[in-house]
Design an enzyme around this catalytic site. Structure first.
Site, PDB file in Angstrom:
ATOM      1  N   GLY A 192       0.082  -0.570  -0.401  1.00 31.19           N
ATOM      2  CA  GLY A 192       0.155   0.207  -0.346  1.00 31.19           C
ATOM      3  C   GLY A 192       0.493   1.573  -0.349  1.00 31.19           C
ATOM      4  CG  HIS A 244      -4.883  11.276   5.441  1.00 30.59           C
ATOM      5  ND1 HIS A 244      -4.322  10.464   7.116  1.00 30.59           N
ATOM      6  CD2 HIS A 244      -5.233  10.444   4.222  1.00 30.59           C
ATOM      7  CE1 HIS A 244      -4.442   9.233   6.494  1.00 30.59           C
ATOM      8  NE2 HIS A 244      -5.260   9.468   5.168  1.00 30.59           N
ATOM      9  CG  ASP A 261      -6.707   7.827   2.128  1.00 31.52           C
ATOM     10  OD1 ASP A 261      -6.533   7.544   2.801  1.00 31.52           O
ATOM     11  OD2 ASP A 261      -5.785   7.205   1.386  1.00 31.52           O
ATOM     12  CE  LYS A 308      -2.622   8.532   2.664  1.00 36.17           C
ATOM     13  NZ  LYS A 308      -3.282   6.822   3.829  1.00 36.17           N
TER      14      LYS A 308
HETATM   15  P1  GTP Z   1      -7.788   4.598   5.932  1.00 32.39           P
HETATM   16  O1  GTP Z   1      -7.859   4.314   4.629  1.00 32.39           O
HETATM   17  O2  GTP Z   1      -6.604   3.845   6.637  1.00 32.39           O
HETATM   18  O3  GTP Z   1      -6.828   5.831   5.643  1.00 32.39           O
HETATM   19  O4  GTP Z   1      -8.602   4.714   6.836  1.00 32.39           O
HETATM   20  P2  GTP Z   1     -10.553   5.372   6.712  1.00 32.39           P
HETATM   21  O5  GTP Z   1     -10.228   6.566   7.492  1.00 32.39           O
HETATM   22  O6  GTP Z   1     -10.519   5.476   5.342  1.00 32.39           O
HETATM   23  O7  GTP Z   1     -10.981   4.032   7.319  1.00 32.39           O
HETATM   24  P3  GTP Z   1     -12.169   3.478   7.597  1.00 32.39           P
HETATM   25  O8  GTP Z   1     -13.741   4.224   7.151  1.00 32.39           O
HETATM   26  O9  GTP Z   1     -11.923   2.280   6.256  1.00 32.39           O
HETATM   27  O10 GTP Z   1     -12.762   2.972   8.887  1.00 32.39           O
HETATM   28  C1  GTP Z   1     -11.721   2.075   9.093  1.00 32.39           C
HETATM   29  C2  GTP Z   1     -12.617   1.775  10.557  1.00 32.39           C
HETATM   30  O11 GTP Z   1     -13.457   1.852  11.314  1.00 32.39           O
HETATM   31  C3  GTP Z   1     -13.308   0.577  10.291  1.00 32.39           C
HETATM   32  O12 GTP Z   1     -13.047  -0.558  11.105  1.00 32.39           O
HETATM   33  C4  GTP Z   1     -14.912   1.209  10.541  1.00 32.39           C
HETATM   34  O13 GTP Z   1     -15.389  -0.308  10.603  1.00 32.39           O
HETATM   35  C5  GTP Z   1     -14.847   1.710  11.597  1.00 32.39           C
HETATM   36  N1  GTP Z   1     -15.818   2.519  11.344  1.00 32.39           N
HETATM   37  C6  GTP Z   1     -16.075   4.367  10.688  1.00 32.39           C
HETATM   38  N2  GTP Z   1     -16.941   4.326  10.302  1.00 32.39           N
HETATM   39  C7  GTP Z   1     -17.664   4.806  11.273  1.00 32.39           C
HETATM   40  C8  GTP Z   1     -18.478   5.645  12.840  1.00 32.39           C
HETATM   41  O14 GTP Z   1     -18.963   6.015  12.318  1.00 32.39           O
HETATM   42  N3  GTP Z   1     -18.751   3.900  14.214  1.00 32.39           N
HETATM   43  C9  GTP Z   1     -17.439   3.669  14.546  1.00 32.39           C
HETATM   44  N4  GTP Z   1     -17.600   2.710  15.804  1.00 32.39           N
HETATM   45  N5  GTP Z   1     -16.595   2.839  14.170  1.00 32.39           N
HETATM   46  C10 GTP Z   1     -16.343   2.989  12.173  1.00 32.39           C
HETATM   47  C1  SPV Z   2      -3.172   4.773   4.969  1.00 34.95           C
HETATM   48  O1  SPV Z   2      -2.949   4.472   6.488  1.00 34.95           O
HETATM   49  O2  SPV Z   2      -3.733   5.850   5.786  1.00 34.95           O
HETATM   50  C2  SPV Z   2      -4.349   4.403   3.769  1.00 34.95           C
HETATM   51  C3  SPV Z   2      -3.746   3.235   3.055  1.00 34.95           C
HETATM   52  O3  SPV Z   2      -5.532   4.762   3.585  1.00 34.95           O
HETATM   53  S1  SPV Z   2      -1.995   2.929   3.087  1.00 34.95           S
HETATM   54  O4  SPV Z   2      -2.080   3.595   1.402  1.00 34.95           O
HETATM   55  O5  SPV Z   2      -1.443   2.330   2.478  1.00 34.95           O
HETATM   56  O6  SPV Z   2      -1.111   4.568   3.589  1.00 34.95           O
HETATM   57 MN    MN Z   3      -4.759   7.324   4.709  1.00 39.28          MN
END
Ligand code: GTP
Ligand code: SPV
Ligand code: MN
Length: 589
Positions: free
Chosen positions: A199, A227, A278, A207
């Site tokens: 990733g 971000h 993202d 990133k």
């Molecule tokens: P990156 O791709 O790593 O940058 O992360 P992201 O911020 O896009 O994360 P993502 O939306 O995939 O959320 C990751 C985790 O947060 C998952 O396990 C979801 O189930 C949890 N999650 C997302 N929204 C909520 C919410 O509103 N409440 C709770 N309790 N958990 C949440």
């Molecule tokens: C994060 O870690 O915030 C991501 C996944 O969106 S990566 O592309 O591995 O950084």
């Molecule tokens: Mn991210």
């Protein structure tokens, strides 16, 4: 094939002379090319075919078990002056960094193919977009870059025309954590990454380019590389407000970007449009507003927790033509992770599933899918000028103290809210999970320069004529005494966003408090939600002594940036600190 750009040809030849590949392949981004890569990876075992009846065009990639997340301790920002990288980055002198990593690249592609990937971050015709070229020896990286960026012939044409591109050199190397570095040279618009195929370490457009290098450029040029997700919220009258939100890795960006309104809202005609999940590039427009584009073309989303209940749009998106990385597999060869129905038989490492070995899918297992497959993908996401942003939202995983939502009184207060952000760490990076750390604007791992200068840059947008978005802070992750989340989250988060939009439109009054404006009693629409009055009170509770301690800690954190910290931000922290020591009545008078 060679390009019409001498500088590009020269660099490709230089890299080939060092890495000594058997062949060089210039990627054109075509379907034929993608299919050929897939066939080749199926033969080498880089990809495993999943159930083509239930998941046509879907494949599984198992990465090396020591290579499953970003590696912040091996990620460097190599500016000429150490001070410019800031205490928020690991730094190495550029000459030392080049010497160290170039030694690893020596002959590393012998007997293999070197791929040259021209890509564009952002709509191909947008003046806000930026191009790069990634050279890699990993066909998995090529396949992912094709989904995540505008990759291929059209990008090469733009690069040849502009003569300007970010150089990214990547090799998976031996996947030895002792021989792994992710190096950034923002002053040279160069990235070098060795020893990881995962990733954010390997898909250099994401990133490395769109955040670390772009944030550095954005500061010089007067824009922001963040971000953040970008989502359009359309009300029943057909008016759409665009919201950009910064949450740290694995803290809910993908979920909020693809939100499905609660039943009542849907019936009333609310709609949600996904623009990005993202990364967000924001530029001041001629009318003084901030306009945002999503530089990416796909989603590299967290698999665990993605379900019909939490994120049906994501589940629909990934029902075909998706690459899954480090998920588990069911008896009939369907992808599986914690949160889905059914049972896994094979875990993410390919072993028979045994709960004693931990979760079946790696907690940072991911899907790579084209944004076009998302049912709520916004047609505006392809527009060259971007979308106008009405509200910026900061948030993190805070088990206590931080209320469900609060609004900054003005831009400077909002910048303080972003700078003060804290969150529990997640599996998106190697290291301990669940540890509370400051993660200003969710950019701790991604800001390509000194955080003090970054805060100054944020503050600089507040100038005459600017029509800046309102800034809010949310916390979906506050926990009760039983250790369970107090707020139901996911689709229900629209209730909080509706309040924000009402504030933007001047329709909600709110209550002023020392920490910001909170929803007034009855302003959050909770009908159809089984949430007790006590729970709601806890979610919006203001623990004054807890906040006094927090403001003290924020002051110490800000001081860690030394003389590069803008005094305006410290003043703002002092203002809130003092307000917390003033009896409430007086503060509201
Ligand atoms: P990156 O791709 O790593 O940058 O992360 P992201 O911020 O896009 O994360 P993502 O939306 O995939 O959320 C990751 C985790 O947060 C998952 O396990 C979801 O189930 C949890 N999650 C997302 N929204 C909520 C919410 O509103 N409440 C709770 N309790 N958990 C949440
Ligand atoms: C994060 O870690 O915030 C991501 C996944 O969106 S990566 O592309 O591995 O950084
Ligand atoms: Mn991210």
């Amino acid at each position: 094939m060679t390009s019409k750009l001498a500088a590009l040809d020269r660099w490709v030849n230089d890299v080939a002379a060092t890495t000594r590949p058997a062949t060089i392949h210039w990627c054109d981004g075509s379907d034929t090319e993608y299919q050929a890569l897939v066939q080749q990876m199926l033969q080498t075992g880089d990809l495993i075919e999943l159930n083509q009846q239930t998941h046509p065009g879907c494949y599984l990639h198992r990465s090396n078990p020591s290579d499953v997340a970003r590696v912040e301790h091996l990620t460097f920002v190599c500016t000429e002056h150490e001070e410019d990288a800031g205490p928020n980055n690991h730094w190495m002198a550029p000459a030392d960094a080049h010497a160290k990593i170039d030694a690893l690249f020596e002959g590393c592609m012998e007997g293999r193919t070197m791929y040259v990937i021209p890509y564009c971050m952002g709509p191909i015709d947008s003046p806000l977009s930026r191009c790069g070229v990634e050279i890699t020896d990993s066909p998995y990286v090529v396949a992912n870059m094709r989904t995540m960026t505008r990759m291929g012939a059209a990008s090469l044409t733009r690069i040849e025309r502009e003569g300007r591109f970010v150089k990214g050199l990547h090799s998976t190397g031996e996947l030895d954590p002792e021989r792994r570095f992710i190096m950034h040279f923002p002053e040279e618009l160069t990235i070098k990454s060795y020893g990881s195929g995962y990733g954010g370490n390997a898909l250099l457009g994401k990133k490395c380019h769109a955040l670390r290098i772009a944030s550095f450029q954005a500061r010089r040029e007067g824009w922001l590389a963040e971000h953040m997700l970008i989502v359009g919220i359309e009300n029943p009258q057909g008016k759409t407000h665009y919201v950009a939100a910064a949450f740290p890795s694995a803290c809910g960006k993908t979920n909020l970007a693809m939100l499905i309104p609660p039943e009542g809202y849907r019936q009333n005609g609310w709609r949600v449009w996904t623009v990005g999940d993202d990364i967000c590039w924001m530029h001041p427009g001629e009318d003084g507003r901030l306009y945002a584009i999503n530089p990416e073309a796909g989603f590299f989303g967290v698999a665990p927790g993605t379900s019909e209940k939490s994120n049906p749009n994501a589940l629909t998106s990934i029902s075909h033509d998706t690459i899954f990385t480090n998920v588990a597999v069911t008896a009939d060869n369907q992808p599986w992770w914690e949160g889905l129905p059914g049972t896994p038989v094979t875990d993410w490492q390919g072993r028979p599933y045994d709960p004693a070995n931990g979760p079946a899918a790696h907690p940072n297992s991911r899907f790579t899918v084209s944004a076009k497959q998302c049912p709520t993908w916004s047609p505006k996401a392809e527009e060259a000028q971007g979308v106008p942003i009405s509200a910026i939202v900061f948030g993190g995983r805070r088990p206590s103290l931080l209320p469900l939502v609060m609004e900054a009184r003005d831009w400077a207060h909002g910048v303080l809210m972003g700078a003060a952000m804290g969150s529990e760490t997640t599996a998106a990076a190697t290291g301990a999970v669940g540890v509370l750390r400051r993660d200003s604007m969710a950019m701790k791992p991604f800001c390509g320069y000194h955080y003090g200068d970054y805060f100054t840059h944020w503050l600089s947008f507040d100038k005459p004529g600017a029509k800046l978005p309102k800034i809010f802070h949310v916390n979906w992750f506050r926990k009760g005494k039983d250790g369970k989340f107090l707020w139901p989250g996911f689709g229900e988060n629209l209730r909080v966003i509706e309040w924000m939009i009402d504030r933007v439109d001047g329709k909600a009054r709110g209550v002023e408090t020392p920490i910001g404006t909170l929803p007034a009693a009855g302003e959050l629409k909770l009908d159809g939600l089984a949430l007790s009055r006590d729970t709601m009170a806890e979610l919006l509770d203001l623990d004054t002594s807890g906040w006094q301690t927090e403001l003290h800690a924020i002051g110490e954190y800000l001081d860690s940036f030394g003389n590069r910290l803008p005094s305006r931000l410290r003043q703002e922290q002092l203002r809130v600190h003092q307000a917390l020591h003033t009896p409430l009545k007086a503060a509201n008078a």
